[in-house]
Structures are given as structure tokens and as C-alpha cells.
Design a protein around this motif. Structure first.
Motif, PDB file in Angstrom:
ATOM      1  N   ALA A   1      -4.390 -27.177 -58.501  1.00  0.00           N
ATOM      2  CA  ALA A   1      -3.083 -27.833 -58.590  1.00  0.00           C
ATOM      3  C   ALA A   1      -2.013 -27.002 -57.899  1.00  0.00           C
ATOM      4  N   VAL A   2      -2.025 -25.691 -58.118  1.00  0.00           N
ATOM      5  CA  VAL A   2      -1.013 -24.819 -57.527  1.00  0.00           C
ATOM      6  C   VAL A   2      -1.140 -24.792 -56.010  1.00  0.00           C
ATOM      7  N   VAL A   3      -2.376 -24.613 -55.505  1.00  0.00           N
ATOM      8  CA  VAL A   3      -2.583 -24.511 -54.060  1.00  0.00           C
ATOM      9  C   VAL A   3      -2.226 -25.813 -53.362  1.00  0.00           C
ATOM     10  N   ARG A   4      -2.706 -26.918 -53.894  1.00  0.00           N
ATOM     11  CA  ARG A   4      -2.460 -28.194 -53.231  1.00  0.00           C
ATOM     12  C   ARG A   4      -0.984 -28.583 -53.296  1.00  0.00           C
ATOM     13  N   ARG A   5      -0.345 -28.238 -54.387  1.00  0.00           N
ATOM     14  CA  ARG A   5       1.096 -28.526 -54.471  1.00  0.00           C
ATOM     15  C   ARG A   5       1.869 -27.674 -53.466  1.00  0.00           C
ATOM     16  N   ALA A   6       1.452 -26.436 -53.287  1.00  0.00           N
ATOM     17  CA  ALA A   6       2.136 -25.560 -52.331  1.00  0.00           C
ATOM     18  C   ALA A   6       2.025 -26.114 -50.915  1.00  0.00           C
ATOM     19  N   VAL A   7       0.856 -26.627 -50.545  1.00  0.00           N
ATOM     20  CA  VAL A   7       0.688 -27.173 -49.199  1.00  0.00           C
ATOM     21  C   VAL A   7       1.511 -28.452 -49.049  1.00  0.00           C
ATOM     22  N   ARG A   8       1.563 -29.248 -50.106  1.00  0.00           N
ATOM     23  CA  ARG A   8       2.390 -30.466 -50.041  1.00  0.00           C
ATOM     24  C   ARG A   8       3.872 -30.112 -49.909  1.00  0.00           C
ATOM     25  N   LEU A   9       4.312 -29.076 -50.612  1.00  0.00           N
ATOM     26  CA  LEU A   9       5.713 -28.656 -50.524  1.00  0.00           C
ATOM     27  C   LEU A   9       6.044 -28.167 -49.117  1.00  0.00           C
ATOM     28  N   ARG A  10       5.079 -27.532 -48.459  1.00  0.00           N
ATOM     29  CA  ARG A  10       5.305 -27.141 -47.073  1.00  0.00           C
ATOM     30  C   ARG A  10       5.580 -28.377 -46.219  1.00  0.00           C
ATOM     31  N   GLY A  11       4.810 -29.437 -46.424  1.00  0.00           N
ATOM     32  CA  GLY A  11       5.029 -30.667 -45.681  1.00  0.00           C
ATOM     33  C   GLY A  11       6.405 -31.250 -45.931  1.00  0.00           C
ATOM     34  N   ARG A  12       6.847 -31.210 -47.173  1.00  0.00           N
ATOM     35  CA  ARG A  12       8.173 -31.737 -47.489  1.00  0.00           C
ATOM     36  C   ARG A  12       9.264 -30.904 -46.817  1.00  0.00           C
ATOM     37  N   ALA A  13       9.046 -29.597 -46.727  1.00  0.00           N
ATOM     38  CA  ALA A  13      10.024 -28.735 -46.058  1.00  0.00           C
ATOM     39  C   ALA A  13      10.081 -29.047 -44.562  1.00  0.00           C
ATOM     40  N   VAL A  14       8.923 -29.265 -43.945  1.00  0.00           N
ATOM     41  CA  VAL A  14       8.874 -29.585 -42.525  1.00  0.00           C
ATOM     42  C   VAL A  14       9.599 -30.891 -42.248  1.00  0.00           C
ATOM     43  N   ARG A  15       9.539 -31.810 -43.170  1.00  0.00           N
ATOM     44  CA  ARG A  15      10.212 -33.105 -43.008  1.00  0.00           C
ATOM     45  C   ARG A  15      11.712 -32.933 -42.802  1.00  0.00           C
ATOM     46  N   LEU A  16      12.285 -31.870 -43.351  1.00  0.00           N
ATOM     47  CA  LEU A  16      13.721 -31.627 -43.246  1.00  0.00           C
ATOM     48  C   LEU A  16      14.117 -30.946 -41.942  1.00  0.00           C
ATOM     49  N   LEU A  17      13.121 -30.494 -41.168  1.00  0.00           N
ATOM     50  CA  LEU A  17      13.420 -29.805 -39.918  1.00  0.00           C
ATOM     51  C   LEU A  17      13.717 -30.802 -38.798  1.00  0.00           C
ATOM     52  N   PRO A  18      14.435 -30.376 -37.763  1.00  0.00           N
ATOM     53  CA  PRO A  18      14.651 -31.266 -36.612  1.00  0.00           C
ATOM     54  C   PRO A  18      13.336 -31.482 -35.873  1.00  0.00           C
ATOM     55  N   PRO A  19      13.225 -32.560 -35.110  1.00  0.00           N
ATOM     56  CA  PRO A  19      11.970 -32.817 -34.395  1.00  0.00           C
ATOM     57  C   PRO A  19      11.690 -31.735 -33.358  1.00  0.00           C
ATOM     58  N   ARG A  20      10.416 -31.467 -33.135  1.00  0.00           N
ATOM     59  CA  ARG A  20       9.995 -30.483 -32.154  1.00  0.00           C
ATOM     60  C   ARG A  20      10.304 -31.007 -30.751  1.00  0.00           C
ATOM     61  N   ARG A  21      10.886 -30.160 -29.917  1.00  0.00           N
ATOM     62  CA  ARG A  21      11.244 -30.564 -28.563  1.00  0.00           C
ATOM     63  C   ARG A  21      10.271 -30.050 -27.512  1.00  0.00           C
ATOM     64  N   ALA A  22       9.422 -29.113 -27.874  1.00  0.00           N
ATOM     65  CA  ALA A  22       8.425 -28.581 -26.943  1.00  0.00           C
ATOM     66  C   ALA A  22       7.056 -28.672 -27.599  1.00  0.00           C
ATOM     67  N   PRO A  23       6.011 -28.950 -26.838  1.00  0.00           N
ATOM     68  CA  PRO A  23       4.680 -29.088 -27.432  1.00  0.00           C
ATOM     69  C   PRO A  23       4.127 -27.748 -27.895  1.00  0.00           C
ATOM     70  N   HIS A  24       3.269 -27.815 -28.887  1.00  0.00           N
ATOM     71  CA  HIS A  24       2.564 -26.617 -29.360  1.00  0.00           C
ATOM     72  C   HIS A  24       1.070 -26.923 -29.312  1.00  0.00           C
ATOM     73  N   HIS A  25       0.367 -26.233 -28.422  1.00  0.00           N
ATOM     74  CA  HIS A  25      -1.065 -26.472 -28.248  1.00  0.00           C
ATOM     75  C   HIS A  25      -1.880 -25.337 -28.848  1.00  0.00           C
ATOM     76  N   ALA A  26      -3.186 -25.539 -28.916  1.00  0.00           N
ATOM     77  CA  ALA A  26      -4.068 -24.576 -29.571  1.00  0.00           C
ATOM     78  C   ALA A  26      -3.939 -23.181 -28.962  1.00  0.00           C
ATOM     79  N   ARG A  27      -3.762 -23.098 -27.634  1.00  0.00           N
ATOM     80  CA  ARG A  27      -3.674 -21.790 -26.983  1.00  0.00           C
ATOM     81  C   ARG A  27      -2.477 -20.981 -27.474  1.00  0.00           C
TER      82      ARG A  27
END
Length: 299
Positions: A234-260
């Protein structure tokens, strides 16, 4: 918040069939780069629980003796196709390299198809559970079309035709084939150790416990791991979900981020050549254990 959904609106104006790979690139490199990285790690990790795959990977020793290089090469080759496209010089080089390695060892078409299914299904399930938004229908369709194209270039037969068919194929295959195998467990342990090595050593036990808390019971049983407590999950999965909610508040990414660009890619500080990635195995003697049976479409 309106700006946060600008790219999604653009994706929804595109054709998910005709522009599938471009939609997949926008989704993976702009909307969910961190989530796709984690989900594709988990996708490959799941395959070790199929004994015919996990045992062969253990026999090659590539995933146990040189896990960082194997991780880097897999991510870089697959993402070169995403970043540059199937028809680009880089995309053709990456596919040709993948196919040359894969021809060195026998594996059934069914196992190859299952691995392809994990690339389609696992990211959607991860993002729907932990991302800053769920995957749209356009992105879901585009992902399936993109990997159908990759599968055809790899010579895989009887590829599912839609996301729903990919999902049904994956679930049925795991239900029928997930099982304990000593080799698969060794590859799993090596992979968990690799992931822990990316962070300060004292955090290793915590990171291992956290990773196991994100896995389903069927996968844990196949590897012979004791399931984490309900509280830990419960703690781990909630923490990952909270990260997603925090990202939602950020401005959209303007440059791509690839695996390299991922911090987890550590094996090539001075750069790399796509044509030199991976192994050059002697058939039957270590190296990549997957050989496509028949003639490669990209050869």
C-alpha cells in the motif's frame, strides 16, 4: 492545466493507424518518459518467469554477468526505432542488429510473440495505474500498431491485431507458462541487484522491497519470492501514484526525453554506435538466447 493537455489534444487529432509510431514517440518521449522506462523494464522482467525464456537467459550468462550492458543495449536498440522511425538509417540498423543477435539461438515463435505482447500491455497497465493521466484510446491503438510493425520486421508470426488481442494473448500465455525455474530466478535476482545498484548502496534492501511490492502475486510465485506485506504494498504503490499526481501539476515537456538520456544507461559514457551494440554470439554458446526461426524480414 489547459496547457498540460495540449499534446494529448494534438495526439487525438492524429490517425492512430497511419501515424502510429509518431503518436507512440510523442507519448513515450514527451508525455510519459519516466513511466515508459519503468514499464518496459517491468515488461522484460516479466518474461524471465517463463522458464523457456528465463532458463536460456541464465545459460547465456549475459543477464547475470553483464546486466548493465544488456540493459543498456536493449533499451538503446529498441528506442532508436522509436526516436528515428522504422524507415530511418538508425531504425534499420537497430532492427538489423536485433535480428542478427536473435538468430543465434532457438526460441519459439510463441515466446517471441509473448515478449512483444509485454511491450504493448505492460506500459498501458502501468500508466493507467501510476501515470499522471491514463493512456488515451489513440495512444493505446498506436502502441499496438507500432509493435505490430516491429514484430513484422522481426519476422514474428500470428501477431495480435489489436490492443485487446495483445492483452488476451499475454494473460493466457502467463497463465499457462509462468512457473518456477532456477535459471529464471537467477536472472531475476541479477536484475533486481542491477536496479538497486543505480542508487546509494544503503538503499538497496529498501529498493528491492519496493520493487517486489509493485509485482503481482502470479509473478512473485513464479520466482519464488515471499509476497510483501499488505502495508508495504500500500505504501509503495501509493507513493508511485502520488508521483504521478505531482507530475500532473508540472508544465508540459517541451523537449523529448529518449532512452539514451536515462540516468540508468551507464555503460557508454563516451557514446556508442548502434551497429556495435549487443553481443556477437556464436550460435549455441552464450550471447543472446533468442533466434528467430526462419528468414528475418529485416535481413
Amino acid at each position: 492545466m489547459v496547457r498540460r493537455f495540449e499534446l494529448l489534444a494534438q495526439i487525438r487529432r492524429m490517425d492512430p493507424y497511419g501515424n502510429a509510431s509518431e503518436i507512440y514517440r510523442l507519448s513515450s518521449a514527451y508525455e510519459f518518459p519516466w513511466d515508459f522506462a519503468r514499464a518496459l523494464e517491468l515488461a522484460l522482467y516479466r518474461t524471465y518467469a517463463v522458464p523457456s525464456i528465463g532458463r536460456l537467459l541464465a545459460e547465456t550468462a549475459e543477464f547475470t554477468d553483464r546486466p548493465q550492458k544488456r540493459y543498456d543495449d536493449t533499451a538503446l536498440l529498441l528506442d532508436a526505432v522509436v526516436e528515428h522511425g522504422f524507415d530511418s538509417e538508425q531504425g534499420r540498423t537497430a532492427i538489423r542488429r536485433i535480428n542478427r543477435m536473435h538468430r543465434s539461438y532457438d526460441i519459439t515463435n510463441e515466446d517471441m510473440r509473448y515478449v512483444l505482447c509485454t511491450f504493448v500491455v505492460t506500459p498501458k497497465r502501468w500508466i493507467d495505474a501510476y501515470g499522471w493521466r491514463r493512456m488515451s484510446r489513440h495512444e493505446t491503438v498506436a502502441s499496438a500498431v507500432h509493435y505490430r510493425t516491429l514484430g513484422r520486421h522481426m519476422g514474428i508470426k500470428d501477431i495480435p491485431g489489436s490492443y485487446e488481442e495483445f492483452e488476451a494473448c499475454l494473460d493466457a500465455y502467463e497463465a499457462a507458462h509462468f512457473a518456477w525455474d532456477e535459471g529464471g530466478r537467477r536472472v531475476s535476482d541479477a536484475t533486481l541487484d542491477l536496479m538497486a545498484s543505480w542508487y546509494p548502496r544503503p538503499l538497496a534492501p529498501l529498493l528491492r522491497a519496493g520493487t517486489l511490492a509493485l509485482l503481482d502475486d502470479h509473478l512473485l510465485r513464479a520466482f519464488g519470492y515471499a509476497p510483501p506485506s499488505s502495508a508495504t504494498r500500500a505504501v509503495v504503490r501509493r507513493a508511485v501514484r502520488l508521483r504521478g499526481r505531482a507530475v500532473r501539476l508540472l508544465p508540459p515537456r517541451r523537449a523529448p526525453h529518449h532512452a539514451r538520456q536515462n540516468r540508468e544507461i551507464k555503460g557508454y559514457p563516451n557514446g556508442y554506435q548502434l551497429a556495435e551494440l549487443g553481443t556477437s554470439p556464436v550460435p549455441g554458446i552464450r550471447g543472446c538466447p533468442v533466434r528467430h526461426i526462419g528468414t528475418s524480414a529485416a535481413e
